[in-house]
Design a protein around this motif. Structure first.
Motif, PDB file in Angstrom:
ATOM      1  N   PHE A  50     -12.495 -50.344  12.367  1.00 19.71           N
ATOM      2  CA  PHE A  50     -12.854 -51.122  10.969  1.00 19.71           C
ATOM      3  C   PHE A  50     -13.301 -50.062   9.926  1.00 19.71           C
ATOM      4  O   PHE A  50     -13.837 -48.927  10.305  1.00 19.71           O
ATOM      5  N   GLN A  51     -12.934 -50.217   8.551  1.00 21.74           N
ATOM      6  CA  GLN A  51     -13.292 -49.247   7.658  1.00 21.74           C
ATOM      7  C   GLN A  51     -13.486 -50.122   6.336  1.00 21.74           C
ATOM      8  O   GLN A  51     -13.187 -51.245   6.245  1.00 21.74           O
ATOM      9  N   VAL A  52     -14.231 -49.630   5.351  1.00 18.65           N
ATOM     10  CA  VAL A  52     -14.666 -50.125   4.225  1.00 18.65           C
ATOM     11  C   VAL A  52     -14.361 -48.907   2.865  1.00 18.65           C
ATOM     12  O   VAL A  52     -15.242 -48.577   2.494  1.00 18.65           O
ATOM     13  N   GLU A  71     -11.768 -58.663   6.106  1.00 21.88           N
ATOM     14  CA  GLU A  71     -12.722 -59.488   6.019  1.00 21.88           C
ATOM     15  C   GLU A  71     -12.654 -60.698   6.757  1.00 21.88           C
ATOM     16  O   GLU A  71     -13.012 -61.932   6.467  1.00 21.88           O
ATOM     17  N   ASN A  88     -13.585 -51.438  -1.091  1.00 20.46           N
ATOM     18  CA  ASN A  88     -14.761 -52.340  -0.397  1.00 20.46           C
ATOM     19  C   ASN A  88     -14.510 -53.763   0.210  1.00 20.46           C
ATOM     20  O   ASN A  88     -15.398 -54.192   0.507  1.00 20.46           O
ATOM     21  N   LYS A  90     -13.684 -54.804   3.914  1.00 24.63           N
ATOM     22  CA  LYS A  90     -13.807 -54.663   5.516  1.00 24.63           C
ATOM     23  C   LYS A  90     -12.331 -54.774   5.927  1.00 24.63           C
ATOM     24  O   LYS A  90     -11.921 -56.059   6.006  1.00 24.63           O
ATOM     25  N   GLN A  92      -9.361 -53.572   8.909  1.00 26.44           N
ATOM     26  CA  GLN A  92      -8.816 -52.705  10.012  1.00 26.44           C
ATOM     27  C   GLN A  92      -7.325 -52.832  10.199  1.00 26.44           C
ATOM     28  O   GLN A  92      -6.766 -53.946   9.985  1.00 26.44           O
ATOM     29  N   GLU A 119     -15.609 -47.105  10.713  1.00 30.88           N
ATOM     30  CA  GLU A 119     -16.794 -47.254  11.832  1.00 30.88           C
ATOM     31  C   GLU A 119     -16.546 -46.195  13.062  1.00 30.88           C
ATOM     32  O   GLU A 119     -15.531 -45.886  13.260  1.00 30.88           O
TER      33      GLU A 119
END
Length: 120
Positions: A50-52, A71, A88, A90, A92, A119
């Protein structure tokens, strides 16, 4: 003076997960931090943490399917479909399917490891 830039030798981003990334324009290729454009092939059963990201990302699927968890919502795109994921959020990215997924990705501003916020 030419009013265009022809890209014949995209930067091949080193990966250790089997994903092929050819950046045509962006930070790694020509130092452009405003936009990045990459051609990618995600192998079957591939996934990222996961990343933002601190950038908007547009994805266009050329072949195969790609899964997005945005999200908490799962979205699956197929060939000919596209999506914009706002900065911004969230997210994956994965290819849990049995065939490779070929796609184009455009990031505004350009993709960078410092702005992807993956992450561990």
């Amino acid at each position: 003076m030419k009013k265009y830039t022809l890209q014949k030798a995209p930067f091949i981003v080193p990966t250790d997960d089997g994903k092929l990334i050819k950046e045509h324009f962006g930070n790694a290729t020509n130092g452009n931090s405003e936009v990045s454009i990459a051609h990618m092939i995600a192998p079957p059963k591939w996934s990222e943490p996961f990343q933002v990201p601190e950038f908007d990302e547009y994805t266009y699927i050329i072949k195969g399917k790609k899964q997005f968890i945005i999200e908490g919502e799962t979205v699956i795109l197929e060939a000919g479909q596209s999506i914009k994921i706002e900065k911004n959020a969230k997210v994956q990215y994965s290819n849990p399917f049995d065939e490779p997924c070929e796609y184009l990705s455009v990031c505004l501003p350009a993709f960078s490891l410092e702005k992807v916020n993956r992450e561990a």
